[in-house]
Design a protein around this motif. Structure first.
Motif, PDB file in Angstrom:
ATOM      1  N   PHE A 358      -0.531   3.986  -6.787  1.00 47.87           N
ATOM      2  CA  PHE A 358      -1.274   2.679  -6.658  1.00 47.87           C
ATOM      3  C   PHE A 358      -1.078   2.083  -7.982  1.00 47.87           C
ATOM      4  O   PHE A 358      -1.093   2.501  -9.103  1.00 47.87           O
ATOM      5  CB  PHE A 358      -2.490   2.830  -6.368  1.00 47.87           C
ATOM      6  N   LYS A 359      -0.479   0.750  -7.939  1.00 47.76           N
ATOM      7  CA  LYS A 359      -0.642  -0.158  -9.214  1.00 47.76           C
ATOM      8  C   LYS A 359      -1.358  -1.484  -8.656  1.00 47.76           C
ATOM      9  O   LYS A 359      -1.888  -1.820  -7.808  1.00 47.76           O
ATOM     10  CB  LYS A 359       0.916  -0.722  -9.190  1.00 47.76           C
ATOM     11  N   MET A 360      -1.812  -1.869 -10.142  1.00 46.37           N
ATOM     12  CA  MET A 360      -2.811  -2.934  -9.949  1.00 46.37           C
ATOM     13  C   MET A 360      -2.208  -4.169  -9.125  1.00 46.37           C
ATOM     14  O   MET A 360      -3.082  -4.994  -8.620  1.00 46.37           O
ATOM     15  CB  MET A 360      -3.127  -3.619 -11.467  1.00 46.37           C
ATOM     16  N   SER A 361      -0.777  -4.333  -9.099  1.00 46.54           N
ATOM     17  CA  SER A 361      -0.384  -5.458  -8.462  1.00 46.54           C
ATOM     18  C   SER A 361      -0.341  -5.289  -6.890  1.00 46.54           C
ATOM     19  O   SER A 361      -0.268  -6.364  -6.119  1.00 46.54           O
ATOM     20  CB  SER A 361       1.243  -5.660  -8.689  1.00 46.54           C
ATOM     21  N   ASP A 362      -0.479  -4.009  -6.383  1.00 48.08           N
ATOM     22  CA  ASP A 362      -0.999  -3.700  -5.029  1.00 48.08           C
ATOM     23  C   ASP A 362      -2.334  -4.378  -4.495  1.00 48.08           C
ATOM     24  O   ASP A 362      -2.359  -4.474  -3.236  1.00 48.08           O
ATOM     25  CB  ASP A 362      -1.018  -2.292  -4.725  1.00 48.08           C
ATOM     26  N   LEU A 363      -3.072  -4.587  -5.439  1.00 42.24           N
ATOM     27  CA  LEU A 363      -4.452  -4.935  -4.892  1.00 42.24           C
ATOM     28  C   LEU A 363      -4.589  -6.238  -4.240  1.00 42.24           C
ATOM     29  O   LEU A 363      -4.899  -6.437  -3.198  1.00 42.24           O
ATOM     30  CB  LEU A 363      -5.732  -4.692  -6.328  1.00 42.24           C
ATOM     31  N   GLU A 364      -3.876  -7.405  -5.275  1.00 41.30           N
ATOM     32  CA  GLU A 364      -3.488  -8.734  -4.519  1.00 41.30           C
ATOM     33  C   GLU A 364      -2.821  -8.843  -3.261  1.00 41.30           C
ATOM     34  O   GLU A 364      -3.072  -9.322  -2.344  1.00 41.30           O
ATOM     35  CB  GLU A 364      -3.199  -9.577  -5.675  1.00 41.30           C
TER      36      GLU A 364
END
Length: 392
Positions: A358-364
């Motif tokens: 998981f990467k923070m960019s996946d959240l959006e």
């Protein structure tokens, strides 16, 4: 003047190792390569076909001495080449490739890789199916004394990188290749010989405009774009260096020549910095998650699992594939995977948990995919209501 070219690229994951292996062996399509010349490519050191297995074997041994960080630079991809015109007959940009020069370069490069990296160099492939001959080598940066993975020991810091440029220049000097200007400006005796020889005016190329890095393609991974941008830069840097020679050779006076040389060299450095900046941004996107507290990670994981359950409940299904992610429930737990099958979040062992993928960019991106899915579900219900109304 002709120059040797040496660049280092960071490979951080097994998937990136596989992508680089497929590029070197031409299993992956290479747009700049001529399929008719692919048979000319050849292995100089080691084996590219077994690169993934070799890397994993070395890293497993290194793990016995110190655990490898998930974001560590597992492999260094080494690119070796020279100014394009040097490879051609008569050093003319439009001339045919000179086989003798290619052999001389391959021999010196093989000696350089063997001497500097030894057994850490697992593979070196000479590519002759692209415009400029070049070598892709793969090195696992194992610490010379301690035996564990250490990029810093080999390539950390500007001084070490400059030392590598010195070393490759020394190795290639017998071929007539010279080191590029160190820093911003350096004087070469040959420059003085050009003064007064050529009197015609020369238009200095607008390097900032002509050598713009290509934009990422749709759905292109950061690894693929980094590799494509690095190859683009490797092809363009010799042209920048050639522009430096042209400016100097046609200069009306020393002051003008040195000023233009400095400006052109700085432009070349800025191009290189753009590729490095891209790599830093990609690395940062992977490491941002580590800066979050456990409570923040838990909150994000809980939001995503709640989102997945809400969508699946509304859709009255246990599986839904969005544009970028797959939401599913099975055996009592909920999960979100990428379309490629990488697990991002799940609650299989109790509380919702984010995986290392998981990467923070996946959240959006997941939120946007959720909105698209909910819209699709809403439209599906509307169509069902219309059908019921017609039957009434």
């Amino acid at each position: 003047m002709a120059y040797p070219i040496l660049r280092f690229g960071k490979i951080k994951s097994p998937a990136q190792v596989k992508a680089s292996q497929d590029h070197c062996t031409r299993i992956r399509e290479t747009k700049n390569a001529d399929p008719n010349d692919t048979s000319l490519n050849r292995q100089l050191l080691g084996s590219a076909e077994t690169l993934c297995e070799q890397v994993e074997g070395i890293l497993q041994a290194a793990e016995q001495k110190r655990k490898t960080r998930p974001d560590a630079n597992r492999v260094c991809e080494v690119l070796l080449s020279a100014s394009p015109e040097w490879f051609r007959q008569g050093n003319h940009p439009g001339g045919e490739i000179d086989p003798k020069k290619v052999e001389q370069f391959a021999e010196r490069a093989t000696e350089f890789l063997t001497q500097e990296f030894g057994e850490c160099c697992l593979s070196a492939v000479l590519h002759l199916d692209e415009t400029t001959p070049h070598i892709h080598a793969h090195v696992v940066p194992i610490h010379r004394e301690k035996g564990w993975l250490s990029w810093e020991n080999w390539f950390g810091g500007r001084e070490k990188l400059q030392e590598w440029q010195d070393k490759v220049a020394e190795a290639m000097e017998p071929l007539g290749l010279q080191r590029g200007i160190k820093g911003t400006i350096a004087e070469h005796e040959q420059i003085q010989n050009f003064y007064g020889r050529i009197k015609r005016e020369v238009e200095v190329p607008d390097l900032e405009r002509e050598f713009v890095l290509p934009l990422p393609a749709a759905q292109e991974s950061a690894q693929d774009y980094h590799q494509r941008a690095s190859e683009f830069l490797a092809q363009k840097v010799p042209q920048v260096q050639d522009a430096i020679s042209t400016v100097v050779a046609h200069a009306k006076n020393e002051e003008f020549a040195l000023r233009k040389e400095r400006e052109t060299r700085l432009t070349s450095h800025r191009l290189a910095d753009k590729v490095e900046q891209l790599e830093r941004q990609y690395t940062q996107s992977q490491t941002n998650l580590k800066t979050l507290s456990e409570n923040q990670k838990q909150a994000i994981a809980q939001e995503l699992i709640t989102t997945a359950n809400m969508v699946l409940n509304l859709a009255q299904t246990n599986y839904w594939k969005g544009q970028a992610y797959v939401l599913s429930r099975r055996r009592g737990f909920t999960k979100i995977d990428t379309r490629a099958g990488k697990r991002l979040v799940h609650n299989q062992e109790g509380p919702p948990t984010l995986t290392p993928n998981f990467k923070m960019s996946d959240l959006e991106k997941i939120r946007k995919d959720r909105d698209r899915i909910l819209l699709s579900i809403s439209q599906m219900y509307e169509q069902q209501e219309l059908k019921r109304a017609k039957r009434r």
